[in-house]
Design a protein around this motif. Structure first.
Motif, PDB file in Angstrom:
ATOM      1  N   ARG A 116       9.869 -45.712  10.275  1.00  0.00           N
ATOM      2  CA  ARG A 116       9.879 -44.815   9.106  1.00  0.00           C
ATOM      3  C   ARG A 116      10.890 -43.688   9.306  1.00  0.00           C
ATOM      4  NH1 ARG A 116       4.708 -41.386   7.648  1.00  0.00           N
ATOM      5  NH2 ARG A 116       5.287 -40.522   9.665  1.00  0.00           N
ATOM      6  N   GLY A 117      10.891 -43.080  10.493  1.00  0.00           N
ATOM      7  CA  GLY A 117      11.822 -41.987  10.753  1.00  0.00           C
ATOM      8  C   GLY A 117      13.271 -42.415  10.615  1.00  0.00           C
ATOM      9  N   GLU A 120      14.050 -43.199   6.826  1.00  0.00           N
ATOM     10  CA  GLU A 120      14.145 -41.972   6.031  1.00  0.00           C
ATOM     11  C   GLU A 120      15.369 -41.143   6.423  1.00  0.00           C
ATOM     12  OE1 GLU A 120      10.276 -40.155   6.317  1.00  0.00           O
ATOM     13  OE2 GLU A 120       9.422 -41.566   4.850  1.00  0.00           O
ATOM     14  N   SER A 121      15.756 -41.169   7.702  1.00  0.00           N
ATOM     15  CA  SER A 121      16.958 -40.421   8.123  1.00  0.00           C
ATOM     16  C   SER A 121      18.229 -41.033   7.538  1.00  0.00           C
ATOM     17  CB  SER A 121      17.046 -40.357   9.651  1.00  0.00           C
ATOM     18  OG  SER A 121      17.469 -41.587  10.197  1.00  0.00           O
ATOM     19  N   GLN A 123      18.266 -41.983   4.396  1.00  0.00           N
ATOM     20  CA  GLN A 123      17.987 -41.808   2.965  1.00  0.00           C
ATOM     21  C   GLN A 123      17.399 -43.050   2.320  1.00  0.00           C
ATOM     22  OE1 GLN A 123      21.220 -40.569   4.182  1.00  0.00           O
ATOM     23  NE2 GLN A 123      19.863 -38.832   4.626  1.00  0.00           N
ATOM     24  N   ARG A 125      13.859 -45.909   2.037  1.00  0.00           N
ATOM     25  CA  ARG A 125      12.413 -45.912   1.808  1.00  0.00           C
ATOM     26  C   ARG A 125      11.801 -47.090   2.550  1.00  0.00           C
ATOM     27  NH1 ARG A 125      15.168 -44.943  -2.634  1.00  0.00           N
ATOM     28  NH2 ARG A 125      15.150 -47.070  -3.365  1.00  0.00           N
TER      29      ARG A 125
END
Length: 149
Positions: A116-117, A120-121, A123, A125
């Protein structure tokens, strides 16, 4: 990147008697911008978890394609039997390992949090949902030259 990743995981899948099925378009490069090592680690965590939690004789399917908005999507579907509904919102929490069937000596419950990190880093989902015989993790990343909306 996906083909190389599958090649790396294939030995583990064979040892676990799990079939890997890969469906990536041959006519579309699906280029994304980002840290290749981090992205391989994130997707590798998803595929490795899927293999680990799919029983012998089961299948893990990795598909990639372009979404309607041009983003690149990667899905990892497994035959784990599903995740209890109350736990679906927690699977990306650091340390989450779910029930006894998901707990083992080979991890600290960080793989999905790391995935997830990383996503998300970049941009992107990431989401999870149950399917008929397991669960499916969906990752969406902006195509090279685009930013997520």
């Amino acid at each position: 990147m996906i083909i190389d990743l599958v090649d790396e995981v294939e030995t583990v899948a064979e040892r676990e008697s799990v079939t890997l099925r890969v469906d990536v378009p041959q006519d579309d490069r699906l280029a994304i911008s980002g840290d290749a090592d981090d992205l391989v680690r994130a997707l590798g965590n998803l595929v490795t978890n899927a293999v680990r939690h799919t029983g012998p004789g089961g299948m893990v399917a990795i598909t990639a394609g372009r979404g309607p908005g041009g983003d690149v999507g990667v899905a990892v579907a497994d035959g784990c039997g599903g995740i209890p509904e109350p736990d679906l919102s927690r699977v990306f929490d650091a340390g989450w390992r779910g029930d006894q069937s998901r707990t083992g000596a080979d991890g600290a419950g960080l793989g999905l949090a790391i995935a997830r990190g990383v996503v998300e880093s970049h941009q992107g989902r990431i989401a999870v949902r149950n399917t008929d015989d397991g669960c499916r993790f969906d990752v969406e990343l902006p195509a090279s030259g685009r930013s997520a909306g």
